[in-house]
Scaffold this active site. Structure first.
Site, PDB file in Angstrom:
ATOM      1  N   TYR A 148       0.834  -1.200   0.000  1.00  0.00           N
ATOM      2  CA  TYR A 148       0.000   0.000   0.000  1.00  0.00           C
ATOM      3  C   TYR A 148       0.870   1.252   0.000  1.00  0.00           C
ATOM      4  CZ  TYR A 148      -3.760  -3.219   1.414  1.00  0.00           C
ATOM      5  OH  TYR A 148      -4.676  -4.247   1.468  1.00  0.00           O
ATOM      6  N   TRP A 165     -12.854 -12.385  -7.000  1.00  0.00           N
ATOM      7  CA  TRP A 165     -14.100 -12.866  -6.391  1.00  0.00           C
ATOM      8  C   TRP A 165     -15.282 -12.798  -7.349  1.00  0.00           C
ATOM      9  CZ3 TRP A 165     -13.069 -16.029  -3.046  1.00  0.00           C
ATOM     10  CH2 TRP A 165     -12.117 -15.816  -2.047  1.00  0.00           C
ATOM     11  N   ASP A 211     -10.630  -3.847   8.469  1.00  0.00           N
ATOM     12  CA  ASP A 211      -9.376  -3.623   7.746  1.00  0.00           C
ATOM     13  C   ASP A 211      -8.715  -2.349   8.252  1.00  0.00           C
ATOM     14  OD1 ASP A 211      -7.320  -3.983   5.757  1.00  0.00           O
ATOM     15  OD2 ASP A 211      -8.812  -4.998   4.509  1.00  0.00           O
ATOM     16  N   ASP A 237      -6.204  -2.890  13.164  1.00  0.00           N
ATOM     17  CA  ASP A 237      -5.161  -3.856  12.808  1.00  0.00           C
ATOM     18  C   ASP A 237      -5.449  -5.106  13.630  1.00  0.00           C
ATOM     19  OD1 ASP A 237      -2.877  -5.469  12.836  1.00  0.00           O
ATOM     20  OD2 ASP A 237      -1.499  -3.773  12.760  1.00  0.00           O
ATOM     21  N   HIS A 256      -1.955 -16.907   4.421  1.00  0.00           N
ATOM     22  CA  HIS A 256      -0.750 -17.191   3.631  1.00  0.00           C
ATOM     23  C   HIS A 256       0.263 -16.041   3.649  1.00  0.00           C
ATOM     24  CE1 HIS A 256      -2.926 -14.712   0.727  1.00  0.00           C
ATOM     25  NE2 HIS A 256      -1.777 -14.552   0.093  1.00  0.00           N
ATOM     26  N   ASP A 257      -0.180 -14.864   4.118  1.00  0.00           N
ATOM     27  CA  ASP A 257       0.726 -13.712   4.163  1.00  0.00           C
ATOM     28  C   ASP A 257       1.680 -13.750   5.352  1.00  0.00           C
ATOM     29  OD1 ASP A 257      -0.204 -12.325   1.881  1.00  0.00           O
ATOM     30  OD2 ASP A 257      -1.937 -11.586   3.008  1.00  0.00           O
TER      31      ASP A 257
END
Length: 277
Positions: A148, A165, A211, A237, A256-257
């Site tokens: 970002y 999606w 988010d 967060d 997975h991050d």
């Protein structure tokens, strides 16, 4: 590929060697607007006409178009006036910007961001960390700070995730009957495409997108219309802030991050927050 004997065939070796070319051909045709132009024209066009309208060289465009024909992304008709090109069904559905199932935005994200990082794959293997610092000159300690790094880049990433999606979101959410869950939190829900699919499929549910504050702001401004009352937002967060109680939590493309310790930490917080039953 059934055995190592397959590697003796030159065709197999050629496929390995040319794999990166295939993706760049598709990325480039998307970026230049080839598929959009052919859709809007409503008729097949020559390479000269396409090059003139898109402002490219005639030779370069002809070679790009022929490569797309070889990949079955375009079809060609040979006439007395020359070769005329048109989109295939696959291109109309997935590679034009206006299609409901368009993958244009994720293609551009892969082309302009992910592809550059994969250029340093050998370094990533040696060091065991992502390569945003080499590719973009930004610290890679926090992957999302790098991803970002600008509002434009964040918008590109969110639009790309949303496009994925549009193809499989409904199938994922319909794989199990989730109608009994009315209070849902989508952790790291980004642009909200999965949340929108969820409230469409289960109209009695509400989904809160959890988010980072800047992501929530962009989602409100760009992706979720204000009249959609069944989708709300929670800024935070989820590693450092609390996770509110809910009946169901969605963690889509999240775990997975992070390494195992971070995943255990997050899942433990989710388990603690989840309503009993």
């Amino acid at each position: 590929m059934g055995s190592t004997e397959d590697l003796d065939h030159p065709q197999i070796i050629l496929q390995y060697n040319s794999g990166f070319l295939v993706s760049k051909v598709m990325f480039t045709a998307c970026e230049l607007g080839v598929f959009d132009l052919l859709l809007e024209s409503g008729e097949p066009l020559s390479s000269d006409a396409i090059a003139a309208r898109l402002g490219t060289s005639t030779t370069g465009m002809e070679r790009l178009l022929d490569a797309c024909v070889g990949l079955k992304l375009l079809a060609v008709e040979l006439t007395q006036q020359g070769a005329l090109y048109r989109n295939t069904e696959v291109s109309n559905i997935y590679l034009t910007k206006s299609s409901p199932k368009s993958q244009y935005h994720i293609m551009m994200y892969y082309s302009n961001t992910v592809y550059l990082c994969w250029h340093y794959l050998a370094d990533a293997v040696r060091e065991g960390r992502n390569q945003y610092e080499r590719a973009f000159g930004i610290s890679s300690t926090d992957p999302f700070r790098a991803m970002y790094r600008s509002e434009e880049e964040m918008l590109k990433f969110m639009a790309g995730q949303n496009s994925v999606w549009s193809i499989c979101g409904r199938d994922v959410l319909a794989a199990f009957d989730l109608s009994s869950f009315t209070q849902i939190y989508d952790l790291g829900g980004g642009g909200g495409a999965l949340a929108r699919e969820c409230v469409s499929l289960y109209p009695n549910s509400t989904v809160t997108i959890y988010d980072l504050p800047k992501v929530v702001q962009v989602a409100k401004e760009q992706f979720i219309p204000p009249e959609e009352r069944r989708i709300t937002f929670y800024e935070g967060d989820f590693f450092n802030d609390s996770i509110p109680e809910a009946e169901l939590y969605i963690l889509s493309k999240i775990l997975h991050d992070w390494d195992d310790d971070k995943c255990r930490q997050l899942l433990a917080k989710v388990h603690k927050a989840c309503k009993p039953g």
